[in-house]
Scaffold this motif. Structure first.
Motif, mmCIF file in Angstrom:
data_model
loop_
_atom_site.group_PDB
_atom_site.id
_atom_site.type_symbol
_atom_site.label_atom_id
_atom_site.label_comp_id
_atom_site.label_asym_id
_atom_site.label_seq_id
_atom_site.Cartn_x
_atom_site.Cartn_y
_atom_site.Cartn_z
ATOM 1 N N HIS A 19 9.695 -2.155 11.099
ATOM 2 C CA HIS A 19 9.393 -3.482 10.577
ATOM 3 C C HIS A 19 8.334 -3.459 9.484
ATOM 4 N N SER A 20 8.552 -2.579 8.504
ATOM 5 C CA SER A 20 7.755 -2.619 7.278
ATOM 6 C C SER A 20 8.550 -1.951 6.170
ATOM 7 N N PRO B 36 0.789 -1.227 0.000
ATOM 8 C CA PRO B 36 0.000 0.000 0.000
ATOM 9 C C PRO B 36 0.825 1.283 0.000
ATOM 10 N N ALA B 37 2.091 1.223 -0.302
ATOM 11 C CA ALA B 37 2.844 2.471 -0.440
ATOM 12 C C ALA B 37 2.474 3.138 -1.764
ATOM 13 N N PHE B 38 2.346 4.433 -1.742
ATOM 14 C CA PHE B 38 2.158 5.221 -2.963
ATOM 15 C C PHE B 38 0.890 4.844 -3.737
ATOM 16 N N ALA C 36 4.945 2.174 3.412
ATOM 17 C CA ALA C 36 3.787 1.350 3.769
ATOM 18 C C ALA C 36 3.827 1.039 5.265
ATOM 19 N N PHE C 37 2.668 1.077 5.897
ATOM 20 C CA PHE C 37 2.533 0.645 7.284
ATOM 21 C C PHE C 37 3.386 1.444 8.262
ATOM 22 N N ILE C 38 3.304 2.756 8.148
ATOM 23 C CA ILE C 38 3.900 3.630 9.154
ATOM 24 C C ILE C 38 3.212 3.371 10.483
ATOM 25 N N PRO D 179 2.830 -3.121 12.142
ATOM 26 C CA PRO D 179 2.906 -3.276 10.696
ATOM 27 C C PRO D 179 2.674 -4.711 10.210
ATOM 28 N N TYR D 180 3.079 -5.702 10.971
ATOM 29 C CA TYR D 180 2.896 -7.073 10.468
ATOM 30 C C TYR D 180 1.417 -7.445 10.428
ATOM 31 N N GLN D 181 0.689 -7.038 11.452
ATOM 32 C CA GLN D 181 -0.750 -7.314 11.440
ATOM 33 C C GLN D 181 -1.399 -6.619 10.245
#
Lengths: 286, 286, 286, 286
Positions: free
Chosen positions: D195-196, C199-201, D200-202, D206-208
């Protein structure tokens, strides 16, 4: 669009103090601006230094003789092997292919989309299959059959077609072995794609042998052609993960992507004067 | 925590109609629930079928004999080679190591963090270097020196230490070649990590040879040990990109990460009964 | 050549005992031979079970009704959502493209070399650029301009061209957003390639934004199209390493290879009925 | 063993003619030998030039003042931001950790095997779990609990422990957010592992969230810490392929390898003065 003011110097010489300063001063005195510079030394004491310098210089096309004459003096002082290449001059490329056309297609495609800075002068094949891919692009296609009994005749025909102006030959899955006599015309100017991760599976049928060995990654190797089969300096390698679902045919199909990627990168680097050969290895400034 | 109700069946047999149905019905009749199932056939007609089935079954520990006796009938009907393993029973592992300890450390680490479902019964080394890494974890460490003149004595000592209860031996950069007589005790139960992308650079000093050849990727291969050096079935391979900056020493340092990753995955898959050997290759259901 | 006797079942249902046995017995009773079987359960207790089974059955084309009627009874018993697909029936594909043609070319190429088991029914574009790539292959090319003010008209024209027989639409760098009304015609039958590692960008200009953020890997994502932009189930992702030498333009050029690879794999898996969608995620049995 | 005669210059300045020549001449006049040189320009006209030069110079420890004083004149002329670092001086590192110790262990391990040229001055944790890993190595371990209500007190305690001599702080899965006031003490001297695959996933879990989104690759990002959460300059990223078999827990376990690899490389590059920060991005000369 590559500017006509852009030039490149590739240098290899015994490492010692002052080389970078000397080269940089040389360019500065010519009022040239260094745009990119890569340098690598195998060993500061007693090793070999490799440099690649890209520079911009006004009126470069008119001043190439001056540049080379003056640099020859610097080169002599430091025992340099060197090469000057104007970035705007496209190398003339010939592509050899047999029946499998995926590598040829990748090169033509990258060339058409502007990623390969070259003129594709001709395609030569020992089969006629690729003609329909090549001629619509305005590229001459030459069918030169090769028979076991008269390889020499085929090579003569190929050399005649190539003429004097070919800078680089790419063997894009050309499945005939060229003679040492042929190779001598193109020292470190012929690039082959071998469909294995060299030095594994040198020679024939690498995918079948990879299958038989049960490897978990398949690979491809782009390398300069030398007289020893599959032993020339490696420019680039790529691999892809496989598993027990892949039979030899599936390895071959999957391998096409790997071959295409490795070859396209190697050819691009060669065309952009980013590769220096040293002791059967390559320094790639990419 | 692996449940005591979880069992695994590994099966290889000539492919024919009805095998999956027969195995599934067998488990259903025992009131077992299939938790995971993998199947692969080399060829539906005349090929070999491989299956791995994980199932849950109430009171499994008390019913193992019943299960195996009954499955033997199914197996006979379909000419199966098969193996039953209770998922909750940890395999007992011995680790062999020489001077370089990075692979040993990776295994101990994964084991301590719960990722390797095993009991590390002992570490055996021809050097004493690793003792301080091993004993603080409560794992017995045995120093068994190996001399050129009396390898047989060393192997006898090793076999005596291993005893009867070792299920798997991992050669975690153990730099001695074990005799065929030793290997016979652990058919497809010994896993070695070779520090190259096999079949490239079989044997000694692969990093130096990789450097000399100028490869652009270095690799490591985890494989079962057989009598032919570095020719056993490959379980896992990994590679890492390198370039001209890497001398042989740097390749060796970088290669450690590659070796650790490939070996840890291979050992984990073996412990989880995910590997079937067939004709010197592996089917890995991972 | 895919045999007319080969069929596929895709199944999703609440997990419980006996499902595999029931499906296997069903096929055995029809005298069908299981050629490949994949199974995955999110949780043996209360989870969802997914299965993909490939089987060979004599006279399959004549017995499809019988097969489906009978399987409906099994499916009802286990509350299955399921789908039958004859492996020999090629799905009819439409490809949408805008100005950048690399993804289109990769698909056409793989299709021509026999790797994509599909009939390319047409290519639709909001520009005329790709016509010369498409028509020589005997594939109809339709130029449907899209204007800001009348997107609905364009979509009507597209739907009219597509007709009733299109099984799958691939958005091969089609840079227009399709309306929810359009999407409803092709639930989980439209595959898009997004030029970032989602889901980046999400959304516009991912390469420029990747450059601005200074990422060290660029990516591409092939996913099913849903009403929420770039939020549909991901089928495949790929990445490539980059560094500070890459400006936004170089990222875009390099990204082409990544997009091509990810999209080609995703489309192939979809065509081979290897993808099951569940809760906005995919199970890919590849 | 790093020689005491080895020095490094990191330079950033507006690009113009003669810079390389000026720097090379400067070193030549000091009788220094350039051992390695990397250069990168965002744009020859009006861009920024970045250089990293490693050189050998006799009696360097006694001549550092002379070197810096003289270079300041060159730097002034070309408006350089620059930094001199003697290669033989180990940076003093503090490691922050919470409950998960895999990143800490990787750093300690690489440090012990001689791959990280640093002195590990202390480990600080908001939990006591890691003490037993740290103290046996002779590294001081400080347990500084952090409570929601009094984060400031914890930070004061941390700053007191760190003192004046810490050159670099590594947040090796330290799960507390540090205040801007704290960060101001270590501009571009704190490295975090997220850990992403950022962006993405800031933020949290993040793993979930990667599991919920159904990604096909998981990643990790090593970056300098700035006041904006997870938005600092990225030094290194790594990914690993996953599939539907991975639940959030399995992603987390697998992700450990990815985090370890990305963080270890980033820290090594920072310690070797190979990273230049520019406009929230990094130039890494590795």
């Amino acid at each position: 669009m590559t500017q006509v003011t852009r030039g490149r110097l590739l240098i290899a010489c015994p490492d010692q103090k002052g080389i970078v300063a000397a080269v940089a001063k040389f360019l500065f005195d010519l009022d040239a601006n260094i745009a990119a510079s890569d340098q690598y030394s195998t060993n500061v004491e007693g090793g070999t230094l490799f440099m690649r310098i890209e520079f911009d210089m006004a009126n470069l096309p008119d001043r190439e003789n001056e540049l080379c004459d003056k640099f020859a003096l610097v080169a002599e002082q430091y025992q340099m092997k060197w090469q000057y290449a104007p970035a705007s001059r496209r190398k003339r490329m010939a592509i050899f292919v047999s029946k499998e056309t995926h590598c040829l297609q990748e090169l033509l495609w990258e060339w058409q989309s502007g990623q390969l800075h070259t003129d594709v002068a001709m395609v030569i094949s020992n089969h006629d299959d690729a003609r329909s891919l090549v001629e619509p692009l305005g590229v001459p296609f030459h069918h030169v059959p090769v028979t076991k009994d008269d390889k020499a005749a085929a090579e003569s025909a190929q050399l005649a077609l190539l003429g004097q102006d070919i800078d680089v030959i790419v063997l894009a899955r050309y499945m005939q072995i060229l003679s040492p006599a042929f190779l001598e015309h193109y020292p470190y100017k012929m690039i082959n794609i071998h469909h294995s991760f060299l030095p594994a599976f040198i020679g024939r049928n690498p995918y079948q042998r990879a299958y038989d060995r049960g490897v978990k990654l398949i690979g491809a190797t782009a390398h300069y052609v030398t007289a020893e089969l599959d032993e020339g300096p490696i420019i680039e390698q790529e691999v892809h993960r496989v598993n027990h679902h892949y039979d030899a045919h599936a390895l071959r199909i999957t391998g096409r992507q790997v071959e295409r990627a490795a070859l396209a990168r190697a050819v691009k680097w060669h065309l952009d004067d980013k590769v220096i050969v040293h002791e059967n290895k390559t320094i790639v400034f990419a």
